[in-house]
Design a protein around this motif. Structure first.
Motif, PDB file in Angstrom:
ATOM      1  N   THR A  35     -12.192  60.576  11.777  1.00  0.00           N
ATOM      2  CA  THR A  35     -12.411  60.617  13.221  1.00  0.00           C
ATOM      3  C   THR A  35     -13.676  59.812  13.524  1.00  0.00           C
ATOM      4  O   THR A  35     -14.599  59.771  12.718  1.00  0.00           O
ATOM      5  CB  THR A  35     -12.583  62.061  13.738  1.00  0.00           C
ATOM      6  OG1 THR A  35     -13.778  62.621  13.192  1.00  0.00           O
ATOM      7  CG2 THR A  35     -11.384  62.927  13.355  1.00  0.00           C
ATOM      8  N   ASP A  44     -13.117  61.362  20.509  1.00  0.00           N
ATOM      9  CA  ASP A  44     -12.870  60.895  19.149  1.00  0.00           C
ATOM     10  C   ASP A  44     -11.519  60.197  19.068  1.00  0.00           C
ATOM     11  O   ASP A  44     -10.493  60.755  19.510  1.00  0.00           O
ATOM     12  CB  ASP A  44     -12.847  62.066  18.157  1.00  0.00           C
ATOM     13  CG  ASP A  44     -14.220  62.498  17.712  1.00  0.00           C
ATOM     14  OD1 ASP A  44     -15.158  61.682  17.780  1.00  0.00           O
ATOM     15  OD2 ASP A  44     -14.368  63.661  17.300  1.00  0.00           O
ATOM     16  N   THR A  88      -8.769  59.027  16.292  1.00  0.00           N
ATOM     17  CA  THR A  88      -8.481  59.580  14.975  1.00  0.00           C
ATOM     18  C   THR A  88      -7.519  58.680  14.211  1.00  0.00           C
ATOM     19  O   THR A  88      -6.775  57.888  14.796  1.00  0.00           O
ATOM     20  CB  THR A  88      -7.860  60.989  15.075  1.00  0.00           C
ATOM     21  OG1 THR A  88      -6.567  60.883  15.659  1.00  0.00           O
ATOM     22  CG2 THR A  88      -8.731  61.915  15.892  1.00  0.00           C
ATOM     23  N   THR A  99     -12.671  69.887  12.536  1.00  0.00           N
ATOM     24  CA  THR A  99     -13.361  68.611  12.363  1.00  0.00           C
ATOM     25  C   THR A  99     -14.781  68.858  11.889  1.00  0.00           C
ATOM     26  O   THR A  99     -15.419  69.843  12.275  1.00  0.00           O
ATOM     27  CB  THR A  99     -13.401  67.798  13.675  1.00  0.00           C
ATOM     28  OG1 THR A  99     -14.081  68.561  14.684  1.00  0.00           O
ATOM     29  CG2 THR A  99     -11.997  67.449  14.150  1.00  0.00           C
TER      30      THR A  99
END
Length: 197
Positions: A71, A94, A96, A188
């Motif tokens: 990410t 983010d 990814t 995450t």
């Protein structure tokens, strides 16, 4: 008689010697002794805006769709320092690179609106954070998106008066992702660099 006179004079001289020993000047007062000074810890004011970038790793779990990958994104926000405690609002986004295990099934992005509260430890800020998260994914040839929630912990450290480094671990939950009947959870972990205004 001379002996008595000499003896008397010797006695008077011996008794008066301590009186004249200091001379005719008054003794000076002793200089005051300075008390030891405790070190003063200068607090850091975390009040202000910040922007930055982040790089991390994500792990996604759902029925029949699991994956992990990189990410990377942008972050920003504003903090208020109340002495020992800091409150803040922020947002991050983010992109990814997470393959969900199916043919072309991927998690594409996660955006977050954040609240955070933490302890001002001088040059370090340790905090908890929570808020809303919005994720986009391609599953089975369809573009899906859904809004859920996240919560986690993090820390920022001032390496100068304006530049920070930090880390954050977040858990996300998306129930019935885009009415697909699939619940999705993701974790995450990221590191970040920031600039404070």
């Amino acid at each position: 008689m001379l002996t008595k006179t000499a003896l008397g004079m010797a006695l008077v001289g011996a008794l008066s010697a301590p009186v004249l020993a200091g001379g005719l000047t008054e003794p000076l007062p002793e200089a005051p002794v300075a008390a030891p000074v405790a070190p003063v810890v200068v607090g850091t004011d975390w009040t202000g805006a910040y922007i930055g970038g982040q790089l991390g790793y994500g792990d996604v779990n759902a029925t029949g769709l699991d994956g992990d990958g990189v990410t990377y994104g942008l972050r920003g926000g504003y903090d208020w320092d109340f002495g020992n405690w800091v409150l803040g609002v922020g947002a991050d986004y983010d992109w990814t690179d997470i393959d969900l295990g199916g043919a072309g099934d991927t998690l594409d992005s996660v955006a977050r609106l954040k609240l955070r509260a933490g302890a001002d430890l001088g040059r370090a800020l340790v905090y908890g954070t929570a808020g809303a998260a919005h994720a986009k994914a391609d599953v089975g040839g369809s573009s899906l998106s859904d809004t859920g929630w996240f919560a986690g912990v993090g820390a920022d450290y001032l390496i100068t008066d304006q530049w920070t480094v930090g880390a954050e671990v977040l858990t996300h939950q998306f129930d019935d992702f885009d009415n697909s009947g699939v619940d999705v959870d993701a974790t995450t972990a990221s590191v970040n660099v920031g600039f404070r205004f």
